[in-house]
Scaffold this motif. Structure first.
Motif, PDB file in Angstrom:
ATOM      1  N   ALA A  74     -11.500  58.755  71.835  1.00 47.55           N
ATOM      2  CA  ALA A  74     -10.295  57.935  71.640  1.00 47.55           C
ATOM      3  C   ALA A  74     -10.471  56.557  72.269  1.00 47.55           C
ATOM      4  CB  ALA A  74      -9.084  58.641  72.250  1.00 47.55           C
ATOM      5  N   ASP A  75     -11.056  56.501  73.465  1.00 47.63           N
ATOM      6  CA  ASP A  75     -11.266  55.219  74.135  1.00 47.63           C
ATOM      7  C   ASP A  75     -12.226  54.347  73.332  1.00 47.63           C
ATOM      8  OD1 ASP A  75      -9.602  56.000  76.167  1.00 47.63           O
ATOM      9  OD2 ASP A  75     -11.216  56.527  77.562  1.00 47.63           O
ATOM     10  N   THR A  76     -13.279  54.957  72.795  1.00 49.01           N
ATOM     11  CA  THR A  76     -14.255  54.202  72.005  1.00 49.01           C
ATOM     12  C   THR A  76     -13.628  53.659  70.727  1.00 49.01           C
ATOM     13  OG1 THR A  76     -16.063  55.572  72.868  1.00 49.01           O
ATOM     14  CG2 THR A  76     -16.506  54.302  70.866  1.00 49.01           C
ATOM     15  N   ILE A  77     -12.834  54.478  70.080  1.00 48.76           N
ATOM     16  CA  ILE A  77     -12.157  54.040  68.855  1.00 48.76           C
ATOM     17  C   ILE A  77     -11.190  52.901  69.156  1.00 48.76           C
ATOM     18  CG2 ILE A  77     -10.456  54.740  67.117  1.00 48.76           C
ATOM     19  CD1 ILE A  77     -11.819  57.488  67.087  1.00 48.76           C
ATOM     20  N   HIS A  78     -10.501  53.000  70.288  1.00 43.82           N
ATOM     21  CA  HIS A  78      -9.570  51.933  70.679  1.00 43.82           C
ATOM     22  C   HIS A  78     -10.314  50.620  70.881  1.00 43.82           C
ATOM     23  CE1 HIS A  78      -6.086  50.003  72.426  1.00 43.82           C
ATOM     24  NE2 HIS A  78      -6.770  49.722  73.522  1.00 43.82           N
ATOM     25  N   ARG A  79     -11.481  50.681  71.535  1.00 41.53           N
ATOM     26  CA  ARG A  79     -12.270  49.464  71.738  1.00 41.53           C
ATOM     27  C   ARG A  79     -12.754  48.905  70.406  1.00 41.53           C
ATOM     28  NH1 ARG A  79     -14.287  52.432  76.198  1.00 41.53           N
ATOM     29  NH2 ARG A  79     -16.133  53.073  75.017  1.00 41.53           N
ATOM     30  N   GLN A  80     -13.151  49.784  69.503  1.00 43.04           N
ATOM     31  CA  GLN A  80     -13.590  49.338  68.181  1.00 43.04           C
ATOM     32  C   GLN A  80     -12.454  48.651  67.433  1.00 43.04           C
ATOM     33  OE1 GLN A  80     -15.087  52.873  66.284  1.00 43.04           O
ATOM     34  NE2 GLN A  80     -17.151  52.618  67.115  1.00 43.04           N
ATOM     35  N   GLN A  81     -11.285  49.222  67.509  1.00 37.57           N
ATOM     36  CA  GLN A  81     -10.132  48.635  66.823  1.00 37.57           C
ATOM     37  C   GLN A  81      -9.786  47.269  67.393  1.00 37.57           C
ATOM     38  OE1 GLN A  81      -7.418  51.911  67.426  1.00 37.57           O
ATOM     39  NE2 GLN A  81      -7.738  52.730  65.363  1.00 37.57           N
ATOM     40  N   ARG A  82      -9.867  47.125  68.702  1.00 42.62           N
ATOM     41  CA  ARG A  82      -9.589  45.827  69.323  1.00 42.62           C
ATOM     42  C   ARG A  82     -10.650  44.797  68.945  1.00 42.62           C
ATOM     43  NH1 ARG A  82      -8.048  45.625  75.445  1.00 42.62           N
ATOM     44  NH2 ARG A  82      -7.529  43.528  74.712  1.00 42.62           N
ATOM     45  N   LEU A  83     -11.899  45.257  68.817  1.00 42.16           N
ATOM     46  CA  LEU A  83     -12.967  44.343  68.401  1.00 42.16           C
ATOM     47  C   LEU A  83     -12.740  43.878  66.967  1.00 42.16           C
ATOM     48  CD1 LEU A  83     -15.594  43.065  69.423  1.00 42.16           C
ATOM     49  CD2 LEU A  83     -16.833  45.024  68.457  1.00 42.16           C
ATOM     50  N   GLU A  84     -12.300  44.785  66.110  1.00 38.92           N
ATOM     51  CA  GLU A  84     -11.985  44.423  64.734  1.00 38.92           C
ATOM     52  C   GLU A  84     -10.843  43.407  64.688  1.00 38.92           C
ATOM     53  OE1 GLU A  84     -11.202  48.225  63.074  1.00 38.92           O
ATOM     54  OE2 GLU A  84     -13.303  48.844  63.077  1.00 38.92           O
ATOM     55  N   GLU A  85      -9.869  43.570  65.572  1.00 41.44           N
ATOM     56  CA  GLU A  85      -8.761  42.620  65.647  1.00 41.44           C
ATOM     57  C   GLU A  85      -9.260  41.253  66.120  1.00 41.44           C
ATOM     58  OE1 GLU A  85      -6.080  44.550  68.285  1.00 41.44           O
ATOM     59  OE2 GLU A  85      -5.475  46.083  66.832  1.00 41.44           O
ATOM     60  N   LEU A  86     -10.220  41.249  67.046  1.00 40.59           N
ATOM     61  CA  LEU A  86     -10.813  40.004  67.518  1.00 40.59           C
ATOM     62  C   LEU A  86     -11.473  39.258  66.369  1.00 40.59           C
ATOM     63  CD1 LEU A  86     -11.738  38.454  70.292  1.00 40.59           C
ATOM     64  CD2 LEU A  86     -13.931  39.526  69.778  1.00 40.59           C
ATOM     65  N   PHE A  87     -12.277  39.964  65.574  1.00 41.43           N
ATOM     66  CA  PHE A  87     -12.960  39.350  64.439  1.00 41.43           C
ATOM     67  C   PHE A  87     -11.962  38.828  63.408  1.00 41.43           C
ATOM     68  CE2 PHE A  87     -16.653  42.495  65.211  1.00 41.43           C
ATOM     69  CZ  PHE A  87     -17.131  41.692  66.241  1.00 41.43           C
ATOM     70  N   ALA A  88     -10.888  39.578  63.208  1.00 43.23           N
ATOM     71  CA  ALA A  88      -9.944  39.251  62.137  1.00 43.23           C
ATOM     72  C   ALA A  88      -9.261  37.906  62.352  1.00 43.23           C
ATOM     73  CB  ALA A  88      -8.895  40.357  62.014  1.00 43.23           C
ATOM     74  N   VAL A  89      -9.113  37.472  63.608  1.00 47.28           N
ATOM     75  CA  VAL A  89      -8.441  36.194  63.881  1.00 47.28           C
ATOM     76  C   VAL A  89      -9.229  35.033  63.294  1.00 47.28           C
ATOM     77  CG1 VAL A  89      -7.695  34.608  65.704  1.00 47.28           C
ATOM     78  CG2 VAL A  89      -7.331  37.082  65.958  1.00 47.28           C
TER      79      VAL A  89
END
Length: 258
Positions: A74-89
């Motif tokens: 779950a922690d790894t997936i959360h970090r991945q999702q936040r990284l995807e949000e970073l790229f999306a900006v």
């Protein structure tokens, strides 16, 4: 099944991903999960059975909770999702700039730089990023700055007091010593502490903002700068500055060695 395979297994199903996310805050009863996850009851029950079979969740007294493995996934997936949000900006920025110049622990923490803006120069306003930096630095009583290249506007804007710190690239000092083309006045800073170290990126951080400049992949020094005013970004930048500062050499010692 390895950790990477478990992460992939969860992320290939929105129902499994949502269940893992719903259990992150703590255990939930079955009826709470049914309300928290947008899917049919049969799909949720099927996902729970499969997640339990792979050791990611467990049921006790009709309450579902993450196992130790499930928590790490779950922690790894959360970090991945936040990284995807970073790229999306601003995906274009990350595609064209070199993040490898950052220490690996700070690359892993990049998602902390959330809610940021990329300031770019344009054909009609090429100096916009420089003005943005100068304006912000001049507006604060103190700040920490990393300067890999000499820029007279930045030098003039830098506050001089015992709460400010400046890290200058070795290349700037070496060029200053070897030629007259660079005129960095170290003596200008009577109170600001100055240190020297090799550094390939620029950084400035104050109490309410941070600015970082990464080189472009082709090696060119860019004008584009990332600016953020969030607590997470400021904390990330302060930790990065401290990491650099601790290994840097006081400028007086560096000059004595030359």
């Amino acid at each position: 099944m390895g950790v990477e395979s478990l992460i992939q297994y969860v992320r290939t199903s929105s129902v499994r991903t949502d269940i893992i996310g719903a259990l992150c805050p703590g255990a939930k009863a079955t009826n709470e999960l049914l309300s928290a996850v947008t899917a049919s009851e049969s799909a949720i029950y099927d996902a729970l059975s499969n997640l339990e079979g792979r050791g990611l969740v467990t049921s006790m007294d009709d309450r579902w909770r993450l196992t130790g493995t499930g928590r790490l996934v779950a922690d790894t997936i959360h970090r991945q999702q936040r990284l995807e949000e970073l790229f999306a900006v601003d995906s274009q920025y990350w595609e064209s700039h070199d993040t490898s110049v950052l220490p690996q622990p700070f690359r892993c923490r990049l998602p902390e730089v959330d809610d940021y803006t990329v300031i770019r120069g344009t054909q009609t306003d090429i100096n916009r990023p420089v003005r943005e930096v100068v304006s912000r630095v001049e507006s604060v009583p103190h700040c920490d700055v990393v300067s890999p290249v000499y820029h007279p506007e930045y030098e003039s804007a830098m506050p001089d007091n015992d709460e400010s710190r400046l890290v200058v690239s070795c290349a700037v000092i070496d060029e200053m010593l070897e030629t007259e083309s660079v005129s960095l006045d170290i003596n200008r800073f009577e109170e600001t502490t100055v240190r020297v170290t090799p550094v390939p990126y620029a950084l400035a951080v104050a109490d309410n903002w941070m600015i970082i400049t990464l080189p472009e992949l082709d090696g060119a020094w860019p004008s584009a700068k990332i600016i953020s005013e969030t607590d997470g970004a400021i904390s990330w930048a302060r930790d990065l500055f401290t990491h650099l500062w601790e290994d840097a050499t006081p400028v007086e010692m560096y000059l004595d060695g030359h």
